[in-house]
Write a protein that holds these residues in place. Structure first.
Motif, mmCIF file in Angstrom:
data_model
loop_
_atom_site.group_PDB
_atom_site.id
_atom_site.type_symbol
_atom_site.label_atom_id
_atom_site.label_comp_id
_atom_site.label_asym_id
_atom_site.label_seq_id
_atom_site.Cartn_x
_atom_site.Cartn_y
_atom_site.Cartn_z
ATOM 1 N N ASP A 168 0.814 -1.217 0.000
ATOM 2 C CA ASP A 168 0.000 0.000 0.000
ATOM 3 C C ASP A 168 0.845 1.263 0.000
ATOM 4 O O ASP A 168 0.322 2.351 -0.174
ATOM 5 C CB ASP A 168 -0.910 0.022 1.233
ATOM 6 C CG ASP A 168 -1.907 -1.118 1.239
ATOM 7 O OD1 ASP A 168 -2.384 -1.492 0.153
ATOM 8 O OD2 ASP A 168 -2.198 -1.642 2.323
ATOM 9 N N TYR A 198 -6.702 4.664 -4.714
ATOM 10 C CA TYR A 198 -7.532 3.874 -5.638
ATOM 11 C C TYR A 198 -7.965 4.664 -6.854
ATOM 12 O O TYR A 198 -8.253 4.102 -7.908
ATOM 13 C CB TYR A 198 -8.752 3.293 -4.914
ATOM 14 C CG TYR A 198 -9.833 4.297 -4.612
ATOM 15 C CD1 TYR A 198 -10.886 4.501 -5.490
ATOM 16 C CD2 TYR A 198 -9.791 5.068 -3.440
ATOM 17 C CE1 TYR A 198 -11.881 5.433 -5.213
ATOM 18 C CE2 TYR A 198 -10.777 5.990 -3.169
ATOM 19 C CZ TYR A 198 -11.814 6.173 -4.059
ATOM 20 O OH TYR A 198 -12.779 7.104 -3.783
ATOM 21 N N LYS A 199 -8.004 5.984 -6.776
ATOM 22 C CA LYS A 199 -8.438 6.819 -7.902
ATOM 23 C C LYS A 199 -7.394 6.870 -9.015
ATOM 24 O O LYS A 199 -7.747 7.008 -10.182
ATOM 25 C CB LYS A 199 -8.729 8.237 -7.426
ATOM 26 C CG LYS A 199 -9.901 8.331 -6.482
ATOM 27 C CD LYS A 199 -10.093 9.758 -6.016
ATOM 28 C CE LYS A 199 -11.195 9.851 -4.985
ATOM 29 N NZ LYS A 199 -11.313 11.203 -4.438
ATOM 30 N N TYR A 244 -0.863 4.219 -1.718
ATOM 31 C CA TYR A 244 -1.915 3.739 -2.619
ATOM 32 C C TYR A 244 -3.077 4.718 -2.651
ATOM 33 O O TYR A 244 -3.546 5.184 -1.622
ATOM 34 C CB TYR A 244 -2.407 2.363 -2.148
ATOM 35 C CG TYR A 244 -3.543 1.830 -2.978
ATOM 36 C CD1 TYR A 244 -3.297 1.238 -4.203
ATOM 37 C CD2 TYR A 244 -4.856 1.930 -2.549
ATOM 38 C CE1 TYR A 244 -4.340 0.744 -4.983
ATOM 39 C CE2 TYR A 244 -5.901 1.447 -3.320
ATOM 40 C CZ TYR A 244 -5.629 0.850 -4.535
ATOM 41 O OH TYR A 244 -6.661 0.384 -5.298
#
Length: 87
Positions: free
Chosen positions: A46, A66-67, A64
């Protein structure tokens, strides 16, 4: 110990301190490339940090998101085709 240290881990299950340490490098670009390879692989990573022992500061850090992850992964793979397969 070489100058640039790479740390990689999971946000929810961080290892204590040096257990997140993966490798050390003399060249900063090799350290960054190694960290990115682990980050964009299928491992449960991550975040990563590349730490400069001489300057005593983080050279590069990535968490990390997610977008943007898939876009960044695609861009990384396009410029590092020799790293495939990542696993």
């Amino acid at each position: 110990m070489k100058r640039f240290m790479v740390f990689v881990g999971e946000t929810y299950y961080p290892n204590p301190g040096m257990e997140d340490f993966k490798e050390d490098f003399s060249d900063p670009f090799e350290a960054i490339r190694f960290a990115q390879k682990l980050f964009f692989s299928d491992l449960q990573c991550d975040w990563f940090q590349v730490y400069d022992l001489d300057q005593k500061k983080i050279l590069l850090e990535k968490r990390y998101d997610y977008k943007t992850f898939e876009i960044e992964k695609e861009q990384f793979l396009k410029t590092n085709l020799d790293l495939l397969p990542l696993a």
